[in-house]
Design a protein around this motif. Structure first.
Motif, PDB file in Angstrom:
ATOM      1  N   PHE A 253       7.404  24.276  41.875  1.00  0.00           N
ATOM      2  CA  PHE A 253       6.352  23.574  40.850  1.00  0.00           C
ATOM      3  C   PHE A 253       6.097  22.124  41.193  1.00  0.00           C
ATOM      4  CE2 PHE A 253       7.101  27.628  38.428  1.00  0.00           C
ATOM      5  CZ  PHE A 253       5.514  27.990  38.320  1.00  0.00           C
ATOM      6  N   VAL A 254       7.116  21.531  41.319  1.00  0.00           N
ATOM      7  CA  VAL A 254       6.731  19.842  41.556  1.00  0.00           C
ATOM      8  C   VAL A 254       6.190  19.926  42.963  1.00  0.00           C
ATOM      9  CG1 VAL A 254       8.772  19.117  40.299  1.00  0.00           C
ATOM     10  CG2 VAL A 254       9.044  19.459  42.688  1.00  0.00           C
ATOM     11  N   GLY A 255       6.265  20.623  44.027  1.00  0.00           N
ATOM     12  CA  GLY A 255       5.657  20.537  45.190  1.00  0.00           C
ATOM     13  C   GLY A 255       4.261  20.799  44.981  1.00  0.00           C
ATOM     14  N   ARG A 266      14.528  13.110  41.597  1.00  0.00           N
ATOM     15  CA  ARG A 266      15.672  13.924  41.405  1.00  0.00           C
ATOM     16  C   ARG A 266      16.938  13.206  40.922  1.00  0.00           C
ATOM     17  NH1 ARG A 266      15.058  17.732  46.720  1.00  0.00           N
ATOM     18  NH2 ARG A 266      15.266  15.799  47.749  1.00  0.00           N
ATOM     19  N   TYR A 267      17.435  13.271  39.966  1.00  0.00           N
ATOM     20  CA  TYR A 267      18.445  12.652  39.049  1.00  0.00           C
ATOM     21  C   TYR A 267      19.719  13.034  39.900  1.00  0.00           C
ATOM     22  CZ  TYR A 267      21.325  10.650  35.465  1.00  0.00           C
ATOM     23  OH  TYR A 267      22.185   9.991  34.793  1.00  0.00           O
ATOM     24  N   HIS A 268      20.555  12.069  40.607  1.00  0.00           N
ATOM     25  CA  HIS A 268      21.499  12.250  41.025  1.00  0.00           C
ATOM     26  C   HIS A 268      23.058  12.110  40.460  1.00  0.00           C
ATOM     27  CE1 HIS A 268      19.788  13.122  44.907  1.00  0.00           C
ATOM     28  NE2 HIS A 268      18.985  11.973  44.821  1.00  0.00           N
ATOM     29  N   LYS A 269      23.087  11.198  39.400  1.00  0.00           N
ATOM     30  CA  LYS A 269      24.386  10.578  38.810  1.00  0.00           C
ATOM     31  C   LYS A 269      25.216  11.764  38.105  1.00  0.00           C
ATOM     32  CE  LYS A 269      25.884   7.188  35.469  1.00  0.00           C
ATOM     33  NZ  LYS A 269      25.480   6.135  34.735  1.00  0.00           N
ATOM     34  N   LEU A 329      11.232  12.187  45.593  1.00  0.00           N
ATOM     35  CA  LEU A 329      11.070  13.141  46.580  1.00  0.00           C
ATOM     36  C   LEU A 329       9.708  13.156  47.327  1.00  0.00           C
ATOM     37  CD1 LEU A 329      11.694  16.319  47.503  1.00  0.00           C
ATOM     38  CD2 LEU A 329      10.201  17.100  45.775  1.00  0.00           C
ATOM     39  N   LEU A 330       9.944  12.855  48.515  1.00  0.00           N
ATOM     40  CA  LEU A 330       8.699  12.454  49.471  1.00  0.00           C
ATOM     41  C   LEU A 330       8.051  13.819  49.949  1.00  0.00           C
ATOM     42  CD1 LEU A 330      10.341   9.568  51.475  1.00  0.00           C
ATOM     43  CD2 LEU A 330       9.117   9.296  49.397  1.00  0.00           C
ATOM     44  N   ARG A 331       6.683  13.331  49.947  1.00  0.00           N
ATOM     45  CA  ARG A 331       5.949  14.700  50.690  1.00  0.00           C
ATOM     46  C   ARG A 331       6.318  14.861  52.165  1.00  0.00           C
ATOM     47  NH1 ARG A 331       4.645  18.783  51.169  1.00  0.00           N
ATOM     48  NH2 ARG A 331       2.745  19.736  50.936  1.00  0.00           N
TER      49      ARG A 331
END
Length: 355
Positions: A253-255, A266-269, A329-331
């Protein structure tokens, strides 16, 4: 706050673990019940209601109800109402103050579970809105007891204290608020429509934090229209999922929004469980509702919308702080996905309506 309770404690949770945290809270509830405080607890069956824990509470004058229990103790899927879950998280004390947000009762919510660091959001409510939250609690209480509860309207008895708090903080962390509840009992999809209204009325920006980004077609189109209208949209999802399917459907969906200028983080912690929608330094919605079909159409959910510039700015600062431990998030990166990953996303997309 539980230790200070004098008259009543009402707790409603999707998950109430019988672990070290749950036991500490139950110890407090037992002491309060023995001192004459009325203690009512609702636990959803699907969240895992430990029978030993329930017996302990009931044996110590704590009123406990299980929401939509299965008639088969070891076969919960047999419950004909299994899809309709009480996903709310509420703790209300003395009709004076309350807690609402993404936190259930369990050690994982203190970052002591298998997912490690747990990033969540909750609000401590002090003011008239507590009575609205209490009314919603007793609505759930009536469902759980299979006997409607008549909630008598009452005056908020702590108005002077609330105003003193406002004066002390010079207007910060106060203001207009609105309780939004939803569930299969409603004629309209109130939670979905609340988010839709926030999106459609935004002029400058929309920030969304959610563990599950699975919008329906209406919400997705609204986000696309907002993005094409020049509204800056930032969406933050976990990089570490708690469910396999959710990760891939999130990615799908984000795509769809990346080409329209929407920024996705995108949360990494650790695991991001925060449920927040913020727009234009004017309104922030915090509560139990995820950005997905289940929260929009099936679960009993509850949020509080706060219309106050100071609070909106505070949550914007929190969002920016979370960006420091997130990656964009890069295209170009997204377009390099292989056939295998695209296939998993497409399959999970088909399952989106039931996730």
């Amino acid at each position: 706050d539980l230790k200070e309770a004098k008259h009543s404690i009402n707790m409603e949770y999707y998950i109430f673990r019988y672990d070290d945290l749950g036991k500490r809270i139950i110890d407090i509830l037992i002491k309060k019940a023995k001192n004459g405080v009325e203690v009512n607890v609702i636990i959803d069956e699907a969240g895992g209601a430990d029978r030993k824990m329930i017996k302990l509470m009931r044996d110590n004058n704590i009123n406990v109800e299980i929401f939509f229990p299965s008639p088969f103790a070891f076969f919960k899927i047999a419950n004909l109402r299994a899809n309709y879950r009480d996903h709310r998280k509420l703790c209300l004390i003395d009709s004076k103050l309350g807690y609402i947000g993404g936190f259930n009762i369990g050690l994982e919510y203190l970052s002591k579970g298998k997912l490690g660091h747990w990033r969540d959001t909750g609000v401590r409510v002090f003011g008239e809105a507590v009575l609205e939250l209490e009314k919603e609690f007793f609505f759930s209480w009536g469902i759980a007891k299979k006997k409607p509860v008549v909630y008598q309207p009452k005056e908020y008895a702590f108005e002077h204290e609330a105003f003193q708090e406002i004066i002390k903080t010079r207007g910060k962390y106060s203001g207009y608020s609105q309780v939004v509840s939803s569930g299969p009992n409603y004629q309209f999809k109130t939670m979905r429509d609340t988010f839709l209204k926030i999106i459609l009325e935004a002029k400058k920006y929309i920030y969304i934090q959610t563990p599950y980004f699975v919008p329906d077609d209406t919400i997705l189109e609204a986000l696309k229209i907002a993005a094409l209208s020049g509204v800056k949209i930032k969406i933050m999802i976990p990089d570490k999922p708690d469910h396999f399917f959710i990760y891939w459907v999130n990615q799908y969906f984000v795509g769809e929004l990346l080409d329209l200028g929407v920024t996705v983080y995108r949360y990494h912690k650790g695991f991001l469980h925060s449920k927040m929608v913020l727009a234009d330094d004017e309104v922030v919605s915090i509560g139990t509702a995820n950005f997905d079909n289940r929260s929009f159409y099936q679960n009993f959910e509850i949020n509080i919308n706060i219309y106050e510039k100071d609070i909106a700015e505070k949550f914007r600062e929190i969002f920016y702080d979370d960006m420091k431990t997130s990656s964009k998030l890069l295209r170009s990166e997204y377009s390099k996905r292989g056939f295998y990953i695209k296939s998993k996303e497409s399959i999970c997309r088909l399952l989106a309506p039931i996730l």
